[in-house]
Write a protein that holds these residues in place. Structure first.
Motif, PDB file in Angstrom:
ATOM      1  N   ALA A  76      52.773  39.264  43.477  1.00  0.00           N
ATOM      2  CA  ALA A  76      52.151  38.009  43.883  1.00  0.00           C
ATOM      3  C   ALA A  76      50.637  38.121  43.813  1.00  0.00           C
ATOM      4  CB  ALA A  76      52.586  37.640  45.302  1.00  0.00           C
ATOM      5  N   ARG A  77      50.009  36.988  43.499  1.00  0.00           N
ATOM      6  CA  ARG A  77      48.549  36.911  43.480  1.00  0.00           C
ATOM      7  C   ARG A  77      48.147  35.495  43.856  1.00  0.00           C
ATOM      8  NH1 ARG A  77      47.055  34.123  38.951  1.00  0.00           N
ATOM      9  NH2 ARG A  77      48.571  34.055  37.230  1.00  0.00           N
ATOM     10  N   LEU A  78      46.860  35.305  44.097  1.00  0.00           N
ATOM     11  CA  LEU A  78      46.368  33.973  44.389  1.00  0.00           C
ATOM     12  C   LEU A  78      46.284  33.144  43.111  1.00  0.00           C
ATOM     13  CD1 LEU A  78      43.537  34.742  46.966  1.00  0.00           C
ATOM     14  CD2 LEU A  78      45.853  33.899  47.421  1.00  0.00           C
ATOM     15  N   PRO A  79      46.316  31.811  43.240  1.00  0.00           N
ATOM     16  CA  PRO A  79      46.237  30.964  42.041  1.00  0.00           C
ATOM     17  C   PRO A  79      44.934  31.179  41.277  1.00  0.00           C
ATOM     18  CG  PRO A  79      46.890  29.693  43.976  1.00  0.00           C
ATOM     19  CD  PRO A  79      46.457  31.033  44.473  1.00  0.00           C
ATOM     20  N   GLY A  80      44.953  30.793  40.026  1.00  0.00           N
ATOM     21  CA  GLY A  80      43.791  30.971  39.162  1.00  0.00           C
ATOM     22  C   GLY A  80      44.038  32.048  38.130  1.00  0.00           C
ATOM     23  N   ARG A  81      43.190  32.071  37.139  1.00  0.00           N
ATOM     24  CA  ARG A  81      43.347  33.059  36.076  1.00  0.00           C
ATOM     25  C   ARG A  81      42.960  34.443  36.592  1.00  0.00           C
ATOM     26  NH1 ARG A  81      40.898  32.420  29.969  1.00  0.00           N
ATOM     27  NH2 ARG A  81      41.931  34.271  29.058  1.00  0.00           N
ATOM     28  N   PRO A  82      43.846  35.429  36.479  1.00  0.00           N
ATOM     29  CA  PRO A  82      43.505  36.772  36.973  1.00  0.00           C
ATOM     30  C   PRO A  82      42.412  37.398  36.119  1.00  0.00           C
ATOM     31  CG  PRO A  82      45.573  36.844  35.764  1.00  0.00           C
ATOM     32  CD  PRO A  82      45.201  35.389  35.879  1.00  0.00           C
ATOM     33  N   SER A  83      41.635  38.277  36.729  1.00  0.00           N
ATOM     34  CA  SER A  83      40.620  39.006  35.976  1.00  0.00           C
ATOM     35  C   SER A  83      41.307  39.923  34.966  1.00  0.00           C
ATOM     36  CB  SER A  83      39.761  39.839  36.926  1.00  0.00           C
ATOM     37  OG  SER A  83      40.526  40.899  37.474  1.00  0.00           O
ATOM     38  N   PRO A  84      40.594  40.347  33.931  1.00  0.00           N
ATOM     39  CA  PRO A  84      41.214  41.242  32.943  1.00  0.00           C
ATOM     40  C   PRO A  84      41.794  42.505  33.567  1.00  0.00           C
ATOM     41  CG  PRO A  84      39.161  40.364  32.088  1.00  0.00           C
ATOM     42  CD  PRO A  84      39.236  39.925  33.518  1.00  0.00           C
ATOM     43  N   SER A  85      41.110  43.089  34.555  1.00  0.00           N
ATOM     44  CA  SER A  85      41.619  44.317  35.166  1.00  0.00           C
ATOM     45  C   SER A  85      42.877  44.041  35.989  1.00  0.00           C
ATOM     46  CB  SER A  85      40.543  44.969  36.037  1.00  0.00           C
ATOM     47  OG  SER A  85      40.039  44.058  36.994  1.00  0.00           O
ATOM     48  N   VAL A  86      42.929  42.911  36.689  1.00  0.00           N
ATOM     49  CA  VAL A  86      44.124  42.555  37.450  1.00  0.00           C
ATOM     50  C   VAL A  86      45.295  42.310  36.508  1.00  0.00           C
ATOM     51  CG1 VAL A  86      45.172  40.760  38.898  1.00  0.00           C
ATOM     52  CG2 VAL A  86      42.925  41.689  39.485  1.00  0.00           C
ATOM     53  N   ALA A  87      45.040  41.649  35.383  1.00  0.00           N
ATOM     54  CA  ALA A  87      46.099  41.403  34.395  1.00  0.00           C
ATOM     55  C   ALA A  87      46.659  42.721  33.854  1.00  0.00           C
ATOM     56  CB  ALA A  87      45.560  40.540  33.254  1.00  0.00           C
ATOM     57  N   VAL A  88      45.802  43.704  33.656  1.00  0.00           N
ATOM     58  CA  VAL A  88      46.252  45.015  33.177  1.00  0.00           C
ATOM     59  C   VAL A  88      47.158  45.675  34.222  1.00  0.00           C
ATOM     60  CG1 VAL A  88      45.478  47.361  32.646  1.00  0.00           C
ATOM     61  CG2 VAL A  88      44.326  45.405  31.611  1.00  0.00           C
ATOM     62  N   VAL A  89      46.804  45.557  35.496  1.00  0.00           N
ATOM     63  CA  VAL A  89      47.612  46.160  36.547  1.00  0.00           C
ATOM     64  C   VAL A  89      48.972  45.466  36.658  1.00  0.00           C
ATOM     65  CG1 VAL A  89      47.776  46.614  39.023  1.00  0.00           C
ATOM     66  CG2 VAL A  89      45.609  46.974  37.836  1.00  0.00           C
ATOM     67  N   ILE A  90      48.993  44.153  36.521  1.00  0.00           N
ATOM     68  CA  ILE A  90      50.278  43.436  36.535  1.00  0.00           C
ATOM     69  C   ILE A  90      51.190  43.954  35.435  1.00  0.00           C
ATOM     70  CG2 ILE A  90      51.387  41.199  36.163  1.00  0.00           C
ATOM     71  CD1 ILE A  90      48.945  39.900  37.484  1.00  0.00           C
ATOM     72  N   GLU A  91      50.640  44.141  34.255  1.00  0.00           N
ATOM     73  CA  GLU A  91      51.443  44.649  33.142  1.00  0.00           C
ATOM     74  C   GLU A  91      51.904  46.081  33.424  1.00  0.00           C
ATOM     75  OE1 GLU A  91      53.560  44.924  29.694  1.00  0.00           O
ATOM     76  OE2 GLU A  91      52.736  43.152  30.692  1.00  0.00           O
ATOM     77  N   ALA A  92      51.053  46.892  34.047  1.00  0.00           N
ATOM     78  CA  ALA A  92      51.435  48.265  34.383  1.00  0.00           C
ATOM     79  C   ALA A  92      52.578  48.275  35.395  1.00  0.00           C
ATOM     80  CB  ALA A  92      50.233  49.024  34.928  1.00  0.00           C
ATOM     81  N   LEU A  93      52.541  47.373  36.375  1.00  0.00           N
ATOM     82  CA  LEU A  93      53.618  47.275  37.354  1.00  0.00           C
ATOM     83  C   LEU A  93      54.913  46.828  36.688  1.00  0.00           C
ATOM     84  CD1 LEU A  93      51.650  45.605  40.284  1.00  0.00           C
ATOM     85  CD2 LEU A  93      52.653  47.893  40.319  1.00  0.00           C
ATOM     86  N   ARG A  94      54.791  45.902  35.741  1.00  0.00           N
ATOM     87  CA  ARG A  94      55.972  45.423  35.039  1.00  0.00           C
ATOM     88  C   ARG A  94      56.625  46.569  34.252  1.00  0.00           C
ATOM     89  NH1 ARG A  94      53.613  41.763  32.234  1.00  0.00           N
ATOM     90  NH2 ARG A  94      53.827  40.119  33.779  1.00  0.00           N
ATOM     91  N   ARG A  95      55.823  47.366  33.581  1.00  0.00           N
ATOM     92  CA  ARG A  95      56.343  48.488  32.810  1.00  0.00           C
ATOM     93  C   ARG A  95      56.883  49.604  33.712  1.00  0.00           C
ATOM     94  NH1 ARG A  95      54.820  48.773  27.400  1.00  0.00           N
ATOM     95  NH2 ARG A  95      53.435  47.092  26.699  1.00  0.00           N
ATOM     96  N   ALA A  96      56.305  49.726  34.905  1.00  0.00           N
ATOM     97  CA  ALA A  96      56.688  50.819  35.802  1.00  0.00           C
ATOM     98  C   ALA A  96      57.955  50.519  36.583  1.00  0.00           C
ATOM     99  CB  ALA A  96      55.551  51.112  36.787  1.00  0.00           C
ATOM    100  N   TYR A  97      58.385  49.255  36.615  1.00  0.00           N
ATOM    101  CA  TYR A  97      59.555  48.915  37.431  1.00  0.00           C
ATOM    102  C   TYR A  97      60.780  49.667  36.893  1.00  0.00           C
ATOM    103  CZ  TYR A  97      62.947  46.395  40.184  1.00  0.00           C
ATOM    104  OH  TYR A  97      63.952  46.092  41.065  1.00  0.00           O
ATOM    105  N   PRO A  98      61.510  50.348  37.777  1.00  0.00           N
ATOM    106  CA  PRO A  98      62.670  51.133  37.316  1.00  0.00           C
ATOM    107  C   PRO A  98      63.716  50.255  36.649  1.00  0.00           C
ATOM    108  CG  PRO A  98      62.090  51.671  39.593  1.00  0.00           C
ATOM    109  CD  PRO A  98      61.294  50.475  39.219  1.00  0.00           C
TER     110      PRO A  98
END
Length: 299
Positions: free
Chosen positions: A276-298
């Protein structure tokens, strides 16, 4: 309107912690000092910022507006101080909160992947219940929150604007049992067999009931041991002290002497895992972390 920076910091702390007392502890203030700051803020703005109730406080609609702008002001002041001090970092910090069991597998995977591939991003983490993490997200203390919802998967809170969520995965709860003893060698147990077992359970909080006893179990369960820490709970299971409910994502970190089994005879207990995040376009670094969490999910 000319609110003080101290008042704005107190506003954010109370919004995050949910009570004046907890906010005071985080800031090093007394509860009465926090109350005075909030009262001063309400006089200065001419609006009621918090609704008081027996369990704590909740932001009013006006308080939510003020909180949104307070985060902008405080972030700008912090950036100005860093620039004046010449301490602007080359590393982008992203603050992530996660529910308790996510720290065993999901967060370490994401941290390791980012450390190896994106050394310019520094991930800091903290644990909490889903309600407390959403409060921290709204208060600006977190950039992302990994949360767990149970059916019917309603929004994590009723505040507006609604938080943005992205699904990481979904799982069905299982039971951690000792490898030796009553349930040894079995792949499943009946829910009817769980009425007279000892449980290792996390203590409930004001926010929510934490995992331990199988949800919806009839009668009054016999809780033999209470612990929040997953290592403690699983080691107690390994020692034959009881059983506990777990997410199957913990399978790869189970200590020796613990097995996971299905529970039959009841509706499956499902949990949906979201970031979850607040509304609005995420910063580039936040977007990278979201993708890392998605890839890390078992898987």
């Amino acid at each position: 309107m000319d609110p003080s920076l101290t008042g704005l910091r107190v506003l954010c702390a109370v919004a995050e912690r949910g009570t004046f007392t907890a906010a005071g502890q985080s800031l090093g203030y007394t509860q009465s000092a926090v109350s005075r700051q909030v009262a001063g803020l309400e006089r200065e703005t001419g609006v009621m910022v918090f609704e008081r109730n027996r369990d704590g406080v909740r932001l009013t609609s006006a308080g939510l507006i003020l909180l949104r702008h307070a985060r902008v002001v405080l972030d700008a002041i912090a950036a100005a101080e860093a620039e004046l001090d010449g301490t602007l970092p080359d590393v982008h910090e992203v603050r992530v909160g996660a529910f308790l069991s996510a720290g065993a597998v999901l967060l370490p995977r994401a941290v390791q992947a980012l450390r190896d591939r994106r050394p310019d991003i520094r991930l800091t983490t903290r644990e909490g219940t889903t309600p407390s993490l959403v409060r921290a997200l709204r208060a600006g203390a977190l950039d992302l929150a990994v949360i767990a919802l149970r059916p019917p998967y309603a929004a994590p809170d009723t505040e507006l604007p609604a938080v943005v969520t992205e699904r990481l995965g979904e799982s069905t709860l299982e039971l951690a049992v000792p490898a030796y003893g009553r349930f040894a060698g079995r792949d499943a147990v009946s829910v009817a067999e769980l009425g007279d077992v000892d449980w290792v359970a996390s203590p409930s909080s004001r926010d929510e009931s934490l995992m331990g006893v199988w949800p919806g179990l009839a009668g009054r369960p016999r809780i033999a041991h209470s612990a929040r820490d997953w290592l403690t709970k699983l080691q107690l299971v390994a020692a034959g002290c009881g059983v506990t409910t777990v997410s199957p994502s913990l399978a790869e970190v189970l200590p020796e002497g613990v097995r996971l089994v299905r529970v039959e005879g009841a509706s499956p207990e499902r949990r949906r895992i979201l970031v979850a995040r607040l509304p609005g376009r995420p910063s580039p670094s936040v977007a990278v972390v979201i993708e890392a969490l998605r890839r890390a999910y078992p898987d």
